[in-house]
Design a protein around this motif. Structure first.
Motif, PDB file in Angstrom:
ATOM      1  N   ALA A   1     -15.698   4.408  28.741  1.00 11.35           N
ATOM      2  CA  ALA A   1     -15.439   2.974  28.901  1.00 11.35           C
ATOM      3  C   ALA A   1     -14.759   2.682  30.239  1.00 11.35           C
ATOM      4  CB  ALA A   1     -14.571   2.471  27.749  1.00 11.35           C
ATOM      5  N   HIS A   2     -13.776   3.484  30.623  1.00 16.13           N
ATOM      6  CA  HIS A   2     -13.099   3.264  31.897  1.00 16.13           C
ATOM      7  C   HIS A   2     -14.046   3.497  33.067  1.00 16.13           C
ATOM      8  CE1 HIS A   2      -8.928   2.280  30.925  1.00 16.13           C
ATOM      9  NE2 HIS A   2      -9.089   3.051  29.861  1.00 16.13           N
ATOM     10  N   ALA A   3     -14.910   4.487  32.968  1.00 17.80           N
ATOM     11  CA  ALA A   3     -15.872   4.737  34.047  1.00 17.80           C
ATOM     12  C   ALA A   3     -16.770   3.518  34.241  1.00 17.80           C
ATOM     13  CB  ALA A   3     -16.703   5.971  33.732  1.00 17.80           C
ATOM     14  N   ALA A   4     -17.266   2.962  33.166  1.00 13.75           N
ATOM     15  CA  ALA A   4     -18.157   1.807  33.268  1.00 13.75           C
ATOM     16  C   ALA A   4     -17.408   0.549  33.705  1.00 13.75           C
ATOM     17  CB  ALA A   4     -18.845   1.557  31.929  1.00 13.75           C
ATOM     18  N   ASN A   5     -16.227   0.314  33.172  1.00 15.11           N
ATOM     19  CA  ASN A   5     -15.469  -0.898  33.493  1.00 15.11           C
ATOM     20  C   ASN A   5     -14.912  -0.894  34.913  1.00 15.11           C
ATOM     21  OD1 ASN A   5     -15.916  -1.950  30.954  1.00 15.11           O
ATOM     22  ND2 ASN A   5     -13.952  -1.242  30.132  1.00 15.11           N
TER      23      ASN A   5
ATOM     24  N   GLY B   1      -8.815  -2.574  42.842  1.00 14.87           N
ATOM     25  CA  GLY B   1      -7.567  -3.176  42.384  1.00 14.87           C
ATOM     26  C   GLY B   1      -7.240  -2.880  40.932  1.00 14.87           C
ATOM     27  N   ILE B   2      -7.913  -1.904  40.337  1.00 11.58           N
ATOM     28  CA  ILE B   2      -7.675  -1.559  38.930  1.00 11.58           C
ATOM     29  C   ILE B   2      -6.883  -0.258  38.869  1.00 11.58           C
ATOM     30  CG2 ILE B   2      -8.768  -0.995  36.730  1.00 11.58           C
ATOM     31  CD1 ILE B   2     -11.213  -2.582  37.718  1.00 11.58           C
ATOM     32  N   PRO B   3      -5.772  -0.231  38.149  1.00 16.09           N
ATOM     33  CA  PRO B   3      -5.006   1.011  38.048  1.00 16.09           C
ATOM     34  C   PRO B   3      -5.823   2.124  37.387  1.00 16.09           C
ATOM     35  CG  PRO B   3      -3.849  -0.818  36.984  1.00 16.09           C
ATOM     36  CD  PRO B   3      -5.178  -1.310  37.399  1.00 16.09           C
ATOM     37  N   ALA B   4      -5.608   3.312  37.845  1.00 14.10           N
ATOM     38  CA  ALA B   4      -6.319   4.463  37.291  1.00 14.10           C
ATOM     39  C   ALA B   4      -5.785   4.785  35.895  1.00 14.10           C
ATOM     40  CB  ALA B   4      -6.146   5.671  38.193  1.00 14.10           C
ATOM     41  N   TYR B   5      -6.686   5.158  35.022  1.00 11.66           N
ATOM     42  CA  TYR B   5      -6.327   5.568  33.659  1.00 11.66           C
ATOM     43  C   TYR B   5      -6.201   7.090  33.655  1.00 11.66           C
ATOM     44  CZ  TYR B   5      -6.888   6.515  28.669  1.00 11.66           C
ATOM     45  OH  TYR B   5      -6.723   6.968  27.389  1.00 11.66           O
ATOM     46  N   VAL B   6      -5.045   7.591  33.276  1.00 13.92           N
ATOM     47  CA  VAL B   6      -4.829   9.034  33.172  1.00 13.92           C
ATOM     48  C   VAL B   6      -4.229   9.302  31.803  1.00 13.92           C
ATOM     49  CG1 VAL B   6      -3.616  11.038  34.102  1.00 13.92           C
ATOM     50  CG2 VAL B   6      -4.453   9.278  35.654  1.00 13.92           C
ATOM     51  N   LEU B   7      -4.843  10.223  31.083  1.00 11.45           N
ATOM     52  CA  LEU B   7      -4.364  10.608  29.756  1.00 11.45           C
ATOM     53  C   LEU B   7      -4.254  12.122  29.704  1.00 11.45           C
ATOM     54  CD1 LEU B   7      -3.842  10.123  26.655  1.00 11.45           C
ATOM     55  CD2 LEU B   7      -6.301  10.447  26.382  1.00 11.45           C
TER      56      LEU B   7
ATOM     57  N   PHE C   1     -18.145  11.490  33.528  1.00  8.09           N
ATOM     58  CA  PHE C   1     -18.901  10.259  33.348  1.00  8.09           C
ATOM     59  C   PHE C   1     -19.044   9.590  34.702  1.00  8.09           C
ATOM     60  CE2 PHE C   1     -17.220  10.879  29.077  1.00  8.09           C
ATOM     61  CZ  PHE C   1     -18.364  10.662  28.315  1.00  8.09           C
ATOM     62  N   ALA C   2     -20.265   9.220  35.079  1.00  9.61           N
ATOM     63  CA  ALA C   2     -20.530   8.552  36.351  1.00  9.61           C
ATOM     64  C   ALA C   2     -19.957   7.135  36.322  1.00  9.61           C
ATOM     65  CB  ALA C   2     -22.027   8.521  36.615  1.00  9.61           C
ATOM     66  N   ALA C   3     -20.011   6.475  37.464  1.00 12.87           N
ATOM     67  CA  ALA C   3     -19.429   5.139  37.595  1.00 12.87           C
ATOM     68  C   ALA C   3     -20.084   4.112  36.687  1.00 12.87           C
ATOM     69  CB  ALA C   3     -19.506   4.685  39.042  1.00 12.87           C
ATOM     70  N   ASP C   4     -21.278   4.405  36.173  1.00 14.89           N
ATOM     71  CA  ASP C   4     -21.924   3.469  35.244  1.00 14.89           C
ATOM     72  C   ASP C   4     -21.707   3.863  33.776  1.00 14.89           C
ATOM     73  OD1 ASP C   4     -23.510   5.698  35.130  1.00 14.89           O
ATOM     74  OD2 ASP C   4     -25.383   4.667  35.610  1.00 14.89           O
ATOM     75  N   GLY C   5     -20.880   4.877  33.544  1.00 14.00           N
ATOM     76  CA  GLY C   5     -20.570   5.298  32.176  1.00 14.00           C
ATOM     77  C   GLY C   5     -21.537   6.299  31.589  1.00 14.00           C
ATOM     78  N   THR C   6     -22.491   6.774  32.377  1.00 11.70           N
ATOM     79  CA  THR C   6     -23.461   7.751  31.876  1.00 11.70           C
ATOM     80  C   THR C   6     -23.113   9.143  32.372  1.00 11.70           C
ATOM     81  OG1 THR C   6     -24.930   7.488  33.782  1.00 11.70           O
ATOM     82  CG2 THR C   6     -25.297   6.027  31.888  1.00 11.70           C
ATOM     83  N   THR C   7     -23.709  10.124  31.756  1.00 11.51           N
ATOM     84  CA  THR C   7     -23.580  11.502  32.208  1.00 11.51           C
ATOM     85  C   THR C   7     -24.879  12.227  31.907  1.00 11.51           C
ATOM     86  OG1 THR C   7     -22.290  13.538  32.076  1.00 11.51           O
ATOM     87  CG2 THR C   7     -22.525  12.297  30.043  1.00 11.51           C
TER      88      THR C   7
END
Length: 191
Positions: free
Chosen positions: A56-60, A99-105, A146-152
């Motif tokens: 989801a983060h990759a796509a968004n 301008g979107i903060p990176a998600y790190v878990l 996951f690529a920038a469009d949310g696919t792999t």
């Protein structure tokens, strides 16, 4: 005429205490096995959520996200797929794309649960999960990106196993992004 008893002797109290300790020692392994299966299921749920979050983060955010593990331990990590998050080349910037903060878990499985690639089940020694924050960024092994469009393009399969009991397999279908969980029965070989 006999006098009514006033209390219990020390021998009677010690005997009852010994019986209670014996019953606890007999039931503890059964309870531990029951909770071990629940810990493996909990870890599978955490990883399914991590796969979904990364996709989801990759796509968004229109940037690639990577999921990685420390093989044979219970640690997993989700972060953008760029060197600053994985190679230790500098501190990750909190706001580097659109301008979107990176998600790190960074997550860890409960004590006694390990995560590995499906061909390395049973590998690992020492603590099951390493302390968070103590892991060198170059130690992580990529599972999928996951690529920038949310696919792999990659399929991925992880084995989650605890102390005793059969492993649970988590499989990501790269084309569809569907994550399935398969629990192997004891004594049944993996297909």
């Amino acid at each position: 005429m006999s006098r009514p008893r006033q209390g219990f002797t020390l021998f009677e109290l010690v005997l009852v205490l010994a019986v209670l300790i014996l019953l606890a020692a007999i039931t503890y392994p059964s309870l531990d096995d029951m909770y071990a299966g629940m810990k493996v299921t909990q870890t599978a749920d955490q990883l399914r959520a991590a796969f979904s979050e990364a996709r989801a983060h990759a796509a968004n955010e229109s940037r690639a996200y990577r999921i990685a593990i420390i093989p044979g331990h219970g640690n997993f990590r989700v972060a953008p797929d760029s060197p600053e998050f994985w190679a230790g080349s500098g501190p990750p910037s909190a706001d580097d794309t659109n301008g979107i903060p990176a998600y790190v878990l960074e997550g860890a499985a409960p004590k006694g649960v390990r995560i590995a690639t499906s061909d390395a089940v049973g590998a690992g020694d020492g603590d099951s999960a390493l302390p968070e924050g103590s892991i060198d960024l170059t130690s992580w092994m990529r599972v999928v990106t996951f690529a920038a469009d949310g696919t792999t393009q990659d399929d991925a399969e992880l084995a989650i196993y605890g102390n005793g009991g059969p492993p649970t397999y988590l499989r990501l279908r790269g084309l569809t992004g569907i994550v399935t969980v398969r629990q192997q029965s004891a004594g049944v070989p993996q297909r």
